[in-house]
Design an enzyme around this catalytic site. Sequence first.
Site, short mmCIF file in Angstrom:
data_model
loop_
_atom_site.label_atom_id
_atom_site.label_comp_id
_atom_site.label_asym_id
_atom_site.label_seq_id
_atom_site.Cartn_x
_atom_site.Cartn_y
_atom_site.Cartn_z
N GLY A 53 0.81 -1.20 0.00
CA GLY A 53 0.00 0.00 0.00
C GLY A 53 0.85 1.25 0.00
O GLY A 53 2.00 1.25 0.43
N GLY A 55 1.74 5.03 1.44
CA GLY A 55 1.85 5.47 2.82
C GLY A 55 3.11 5.01 3.50
O GLY A 55 3.37 5.39 4.65
N HIS A 56 3.89 4.15 2.80
CA HIS A 56 5.15 3.65 3.37
C HIS A 56 6.37 4.24 2.67
O HIS A 56 7.49 3.80 2.92
CB HIS A 56 5.20 2.13 3.24
CG HIS A 56 4.04 1.43 3.85
ND1 HIS A 56 3.62 1.66 5.12
CD2 HIS A 56 3.19 0.49 3.33
CE1 HIS A 56 2.56 0.91 5.39
NE2 HIS A 56 2.28 0.19 4.30
N LYS A 104 5.61 -8.59 2.01
CA LYS A 104 5.49 -8.37 3.45
C LYS A 104 4.36 -9.24 4.00
O LYS A 104 3.35 -9.45 3.33
CB LYS A 104 5.20 -6.89 3.76
CG LYS A 104 6.27 -5.94 3.26
CD LYS A 104 6.05 -4.51 3.71
CE LYS A 104 4.71 -3.95 3.33
NZ LYS A 104 4.49 -3.94 1.86
N ASP A 109 -1.48 -8.46 1.22
CA ASP A 109 -0.30 -8.64 0.37
C ASP A 109 -0.11 -10.12 0.01
O ASP A 109 0.12 -10.47 -1.15
CB ASP A 109 0.96 -8.12 1.07
CG ASP A 109 0.99 -6.60 1.16
OD1 ASP A 109 0.04 -5.96 0.67
OD2 ASP A 109 1.95 -6.06 1.73
N HIS A 217 0.99 0.22 9.51
CA HIS A 217 -0.31 0.57 8.93
C HIS A 217 -1.14 1.39 9.90
O HIS A 217 -2.37 1.43 9.79
CB HIS A 217 -1.06 -0.68 8.51
CG HIS A 217 -0.45 -1.38 7.35
ND1 HIS A 217 0.56 -2.30 7.49
CD2 HIS A 217 -0.68 -1.27 6.01
CE1 HIS A 217 0.92 -2.74 6.29
NE2 HIS A 217 0.19 -2.13 5.38
#
Length: 334
Positions: A53, A55-56, A104, A109, A217
């Site tokens: 996703g 945001g990382h 991950k 995922d 997250h």
Amino acid sequence: MKKFMNKAASMVAESLEGFVSAHDRLVVFGSNRKFVRRRNLTPGKVAIISGGGAGHEPMHIGFVGLGMLDAACTGHIFTSPTPDQIIAAIEEADTGAGCLLIVKNYDGDLMNFEMAAEAMTGRHRIETVIVSDDIAVPGPPRSSGRRGVAGTLVVEKILGAAAEARMDLAGLKALGDRLNTRIRTMGVALGGVTVPDTARSTFVLDPDEMEVGVGIHGEPGLSRQKLADADTIASMICNTILADIDLQNADRALVVVNGFGGTPTPELYLVYNIVRRLFEAEGISVARSLVGTYVTSLDMAGLSVTLSLLDEEGLLFWDAPVSTAALQWSSAKI
């Protein structure tokens, strides 16, 4: 909530546009803009593909380039990329030697990368390495067990270099699985994450509290504790890591102190200095270090510590040249 954005729904797409534009010497969009790939793929080399996703950032798109990833798929914020994105990356990045997927250990995922790999059975040779370095979550290294967090960076760098050196698919799979047993991470947060879609923080702490054992997250951690000084926090992290990893016949170590997005760099270096001293007091030879903001959780105020025990081969591949948006060095010891 204040964000530099137009609409939450378009934030990821617009950010990816900016990333590719800023680093067009290194990367391009793949077919139908479903993923980001190296501008110049190398024929006959195993393709290393990862994703997750948004945001990382800079993980994973910031690690696309020479010596690391060939392609990275990005989903919505904290949401796995879809199987069709991963399939498109496999189709375009595989130049004949097969693909290694670095995944991950999160339910979405795992499910979507597995669906993509199954869909490509018979058309491409594919292996998967699941990263599960987060010691805050007990259990076996599957979806109900330990999460893949900042240790993913280490796996992507070492396997990327090994692929660049023309290690074959079976060798890369074996090396990745071996690495996963020698990498441990633990994170602590001083505040939650502000998610653009909801405009709310994922958890709220009192001024004298910290969240111990957080993931990436925005989820709460293993426990909520009273805020302590840096020496106490670092000692807790190091002791927890040391209790979970086998130091027998240990070679040298790579220590990563990673910021979650809202932690100033001076604080990261302060913690690194304490962590290194604590590890060396236990007889660990810290041969390599990486300090900075690499595997984030949007604007979370927090950090993680990763201890990776590496043999000579691992150190060789860590030191190997890399040229990505987030990591760049020549063949010098870093």
